[in-house]
Design an enzyme around this catalytic site. Structure first.
Site, PDB file in Angstrom:
ATOM      1  N   ASP A   1       4.690  -2.692   1.749  1.00 42.26           N
ATOM      2  CA  ASP A   1       4.798  -3.192   3.118  1.00 42.26           C
ATOM      3  C   ASP A   1       4.721  -2.095   4.173  1.00 42.26           C
ATOM      4  O   ASP A   1       4.059  -2.254   5.202  1.00 42.26           O
ATOM      5  CB  ASP A   1       6.062  -4.031   3.297  1.00 42.26           C
ATOM      6  CG  ASP A   1       7.325  -3.373   2.773  1.00 42.26           C
ATOM      7  OD1 ASP A   1       7.297  -2.194   2.391  1.00 42.26           O
ATOM      8  OD2 ASP A   1       8.367  -4.068   2.741  1.00 42.26           O
TER       9      ASP A   1
ATOM     10  N   GLN B   1       8.312  -3.313  -1.351  1.00 37.76           N
ATOM     11  CA  GLN B   1       8.188  -2.212  -2.297  1.00 37.76           C
ATOM     12  C   GLN B   1       9.283  -2.249  -3.371  1.00 37.76           C
ATOM     13  O   GLN B   1      10.298  -2.919  -3.223  1.00 37.76           O
ATOM     14  CB  GLN B   1       8.255  -0.881  -1.553  1.00 37.76           C
ATOM     15  CG  GLN B   1       7.060  -0.619  -0.654  1.00 37.76           C
ATOM     16  CD  GLN B   1       7.155   0.733   0.027  1.00 37.76           C
ATOM     17  OE1 GLN B   1       7.512   0.825   1.187  1.00 37.76           O
ATOM     18  NE2 GLN B   1       6.827   1.785  -0.703  1.00 37.76           N
ATOM     19  N   HIS B   2       9.044  -1.477  -4.422  1.00 40.06           N
ATOM     20  CA  HIS B   2      10.037  -1.104  -5.437  1.00 40.06           C
ATOM     21  C   HIS B   2      10.452  -2.211  -6.404  1.00 40.06           C
ATOM     22  O   HIS B   2      11.056  -1.921  -7.428  1.00 40.06           O
ATOM     23  CB  HIS B   2      11.324  -0.570  -4.797  1.00 40.06           C
ATOM     24  CG  HIS B   2      11.139   0.579  -3.873  1.00 40.06           C
ATOM     25  ND1 HIS B   2      10.493   1.739  -4.233  1.00 40.06           N
ATOM     26  CD2 HIS B   2      11.530   0.748  -2.579  1.00 40.06           C
ATOM     27  CE1 HIS B   2      10.513   2.584  -3.212  1.00 40.06           C
ATOM     28  NE2 HIS B   2      11.117   2.018  -2.197  1.00 40.06           N
TER      29      HIS B   2
END
Length: 463
Positions: free
Chosen positions: A231, A76-77
């Site tokens: 995830d 992520q991110h």
């Protein structure tokens, strides 16, 4: 007849893992893995082409099992900036690159933590993509100006497979520019950070396909590609989680989460109010320092990771890369309570205690989103879940039973369930339940170690 097969992919920080899975039984027919290169020092970056080549390598390894659908779960991110041809302009800024801490603080101050929580479900920290974009504009303005597309890691790979600029609500909810109350991009935040919505991907609804595979890939052309997701949302699908059943993931980062029917709005920022890939919500708390931090302490002491000894005097907060929960991005590790008779094994146990403590303190807050306390065993997943020292530490500090699913690679399994859902019409959660992915041994609860918990509480208040 040959079984129908789908591929689920986990493009994580350290590697790409892919599974070929039978749709009818959930049997994993084959696995493949290809490592990534991550920069060291104060930067945490990876060239997105590394992910793409790793994906191609794993897909080629699975080619003896022709797939009927595929889906990508990803870290992520991360911030991926593309030029007009779809090529990355610079290495991707990863979730655990905390150089954007000042930009996150400025964004929280600009709108207020309460506004962030109520509008977006989360209060952004250094990990969030919006802070990374703000950092890029301030520190590399030429790259920001040249950017023709902004993607998350799993978006980048899905686009390479399909040619479509799309994302999903689970992953986009961790950017800081997608408002969870209206499920739209937020103009005020985009204007503040100087980002044009036209550069962002279209957000797919749960179950909506991303497209079909392009020719020239190590896959049959024209097969459906699911939306994919981040995830943690993928792992929740892979476990078939339902509201109130919590998972505690012990990986490079540590996370605790459960699906909820209520939308999370925690102004303290402890609970991130992510959207779930299943259509509801996925309140989650995350720490930056988990297995990697404990392994670093073990290495410094020249110990194996299981060489722990009982400890009642030492307190170690292993915030080696700063910390996200609690929000201490500039923190470093803190060790107190050393004595002449202190052993390396006791210090190592203290590292386990410190890494576990912050996750467990957030568990009740995650469950409280639906006001649904649960006595069900905690599901321990991730690489650390296979370690005896991790399992015993969680039991001792939580006072709860734990269950270790026999299935591993749960992010990839969740992605496989997404892919299978395109073919069967079931939900990914129902598919995972049918596959029995959460089955595994249960370890009974033991008495909570209140002495260690109190020492950790005290140490954290002085940090």
């Amino acid at each position: 007849m040959e079984p129908t097969v789908v591929i689920g992919v986990d493009s994580s920080t350290q590697s790409t893992k892919a599974l070929a899975v039978r749709v009818d039984t959930g049997e994993v027919l084959a696995r493949a893995r290809s490592p990534h290169t991550v920069s060291e020092g104060g930067r945490r970056e990876t060239d997105p082409e590394v992910w793409w080549q790793a994906l191609r390598t794993t897909l080629e390894a699975l080619s003896p099992h022709p797939a009927s659908a595929i889906s990508i779960g990803g870290q992520q991110h991360g911030l991926v900036t593309l030029d007009a041809s779809g090529k990355a302009l610079r290495p991707a800024l990863l979730w655990n690159d905390v150089r954007s801490a000042p930009q996150a603080e400025a964004l929280v101050a600009r709108f207020g933590a309460k506004h962030w929580a109520e509008r977006f479900g989360s209060v952004p920290g250094a990990s969030f993509t919006v802070a990374k974009w703000a950092w890029l504009r301030e520190n590399e303005p030429a790259v920001a100006a040249a950017t023709a597309g902004v993607r998350l890691p799993h978006d980048f790979l899905t686009e390479r497979l399909t040619g479509q600029a799309v994302t999903d609500r689970g992953d986009v909810s961790g950017t800081g520019w997608w408002a969870s109350d209206t499920e739209t991009y937020d103009n005020a935040v985009l204007t503040t950070v100087g980002l044009d919505e036209a550069l962002l991907p279209r957000v797919l609804a749960p179950g909506e396909p991303a497209g079909t595979t392009l020719p020239g890939l190590p896959l049959p052309p024209g097969i459906p590609v699911a939306s994919g997701t981040g995830d943690n949302a993928a792992a929740a699908l892979g476990l078939g989680l339902t509201p109130g059943r919590a998972a505690l993931s012990l990986g490079t980062s540590g996370t605790v989460y459960t699906p909820s029917t209520n939308r999370p709005t925690d102004p303290t920022g402890t609970v991130a109010g992510f959207a779930g890939a299943h259509g509801g919500w996925l309140p989650l708390a995350c720490t930056l320092n988990c297995t990697q931090a404990v392994d670093k302490i073990a290495g410094l002491l020249s110990l194996t990771r299981e060489a722990v000894e009982p400890n009642r005097t030492i307190t170690l907060l292993p915030f080696l890369d700063g910390e996200r929960t609690p929000n201490l991005p500039l923190a470093s590790g803190t060790l107190t309570g050393l004595r002449h008779d202190t052993t390396p094994g006791q210090i190592l146990q203290a590292a386990y205690d410190g890494a576990t403590y912050t996750l467990l303190t957030a568990l009740d807050l995650v469950l409280a989103v639906d006001d649904r306390p649960s006595d069900e065993p905690l599901l321990l997943i991730g690489g650390g879940a296979r370690g005896t020292a991790w399992r015993q530490t969680v039991r001792r500090l939580s006072g709860r039973a734990v269950q270790i699913p026999d299935a591993d690679d749960l992010v990839a399994l969740g992605a496989a369930a997404q892919a299978a859902a395109l073919l069967t019409g079931e939900t990914p959660t129902d598919i995972a339940v049918r596959w029995g992915t959460s089955a595994g041994p249960v370890y009974d609860p033991i008495e909570r170690d209140e002495t260690t918990l109190e020492s950790l509480r005290a140490a954290l208040t002085t940090t």
